[in-house]
Design an enzyme around this catalytic site. Structure first.
Site: not given
Ligand code: SAH
Ligand code: SF4
Length: 400
Positions: A114, A128, A135, A139, A142, A364
């Protein structure tokens, strides 16, 4: 040293006809080399031809050699035998009430990512982009993290996301006035620093002034903290750095961003302080997702100020975007504002990122495609095949 395995190419059986090389994933020097090697272009003219083709692809956005009218017909036909300048298929397009657009792009069968365009961010609007399908880092807050990694995207597949957005926004030629797409953020699916070779090539292509010409200062790479790659990222790309921090102590960050167990906060902060080119004009952005009752107390805001002391920084407070099945909740608005006020008082700009495109699940951390998960055994088999072929020296923990 570890390796990047180009699984897409390795998946083609040796007996099949040679796959066409996608030219839009090549930087200009790589394009010169590919044209020279192919023998299609007259000796000594490769550089000139490469710039010509590069402009057609990235300045004009053409998807067919036939449209390259200043290249001889015969040369065009010969190019088409070896190369392609096509786009992957857009399988779904959604437009939010607030103007956010989301595309689901099929890179190959079962490989979908996406890409999201967010209006009114940066100078005009930000795209974006995703760097991986899924991934490997889980996290806990996420949605992408719940999807297994299918594979790294190639440079061509990263560039294609920008080209598709420009097709849809009618942004060709690239020097058009009043451009809607002014910034690129690597904040889609995946961890960009686990696919740094392709990400760096894509940045070189996107920022090249003969083409799309988005300045490196308007390109931000967000990482969850792959410390050993920070220096290389800065040196190779000169991109702006964003760090997904989310916690100010190791115990909590271990839980939210499990990669912290490998690269804890003291190593992360040292890596950030050493990021090439960091200055008041080129600040690092700390992303901090606001999770109710987890990381949103005034004490934590004060701890954050202490942790980043002396680093030229901005802080982005991201209201948590809930997704089906998560136990986390977004902090109350008043809590987020109180947190932000402590940061502001300490001299940090800390905009609260307004959630965009929530109605189309485009915010995000909500990106998650239905791409098939490749089983570990199948992935290993592909890796073995790739070992025999294309190897380079980038980090790729993902495919290991
Ligand atoms: N993997 C990279 C980039 C993609 S995530 C990273 O983790 O930085 C982009 C941003 O969205 C990151 O700061 C991540 O922590 C945040 N993010 C992930 N899940 C989210 C959620 N459910 N609500 C708000 N931000 C989120
Ligand atoms: Fe991967 Fe989501 Fe963590 Fe970014 S925030 S490193 S996309 S699991």
């Amino acid at each position: 040293m570890s390796v990047t395995l180009d699984l897409s190419r390795a998946a083609v059986p040796a007996s099949a006809a040679k796959p066409l090389i996608e030219l839009s994933g090549l930087t200009r020097p790589q394009l010169v080399a590919a044209l020279t090697e192919s023998g299609v272009v007259e000796h000594g003219k490769a550089r000139m031809r490469a710039t010509q083709l590069f402009r057609w692809m990235h300045h004009r956005g053409v998807t067919d050699f036939a449209q390259m009218t200043d290249v001889a017909k015969e040369t065009r036909a010969r190019l088409a035998e070896r190369f392609t300048v096509s786009r992957p298929e857009v399988v779904e397009r959604q437009v939010s009430k607030d103007g956010t657009r989301k595309w689901l792009i099929r890179m190959a069968p079962g490989v979908e990512v996406e890409t999201v365009y967010i209006p009114s961010v940066g100078r005009v609007g930000a795209l974006c982009v995703s760097s991986q399908v899924g991934c490997t880092l889980n996290c806990s807050f996420c949605h992408t993290g719940t999807q297994a990694l299918v594979r790294n995207l190639t440079a061509a597949e990263i560039v294609a996301q920008v080209q598709i957005a420009k097709d849809d926004l009618a942004e060709w030629p690239s020097d058009k006035e009043d451009r809607l797409l002014s910034n690129i953020v690597f904040m889609g699916m995946g961890e960009p620093l686990y696919n740094l070779g392709a990400v760096a090539d894509a940045i070189e292509i996107i920022s090249d002034n003969e083409g799309i010409g988005i300045s490196r200062r308007r390109i931000t790479v967000s990482t969850s903290g792959v410390v050993p790659q920070l220096q290389t990222l800065g040196e190779k790309t000169q991109a702006m750095l964003a760090i997904s921090l989310h916690a100010t102590n190791d115990a909590l960050r271990d839980e939210l961003v499990p990669l912290n167990k490998k690269y804890p906060l003291d190593q992360l902060m040292a890596g950030i302080r050493a990021y090439p080119g960091l200055s008041n004009a080129r600040r690092v952005t700390f992303e901090y997702v606001m999770l109710k009752g987890v990381n949103d107390s005034p004490d934590e805001a004060r701890a954050l100020v202490k942790l980043i002391k002396g680093i030229p920084a901005k802080i982005n407070l991201i209201p948590f975007n809930p997704w089906p099945g998560t136990d986390y909740q977004c902090s109350d608005w008043a809590t987020i504002e109180a947190f932000g006020a402590i940061l502001n008082k300490a001299g940090y700009s800390s905009p609260i990122r307004t959630p965009r495109g929530r109605d189309i699940l485009a915010a995000c951390g909500q990106l998650k495609s239905e791409s098939e998960k490749v089983r570990a055994s199948a992935l290993r088999k592909l890796s073995m095949a790739a070992m025999a072929g294309v190897l380079d020296d980038d980090e790729d923990e993902a495919a290991a």
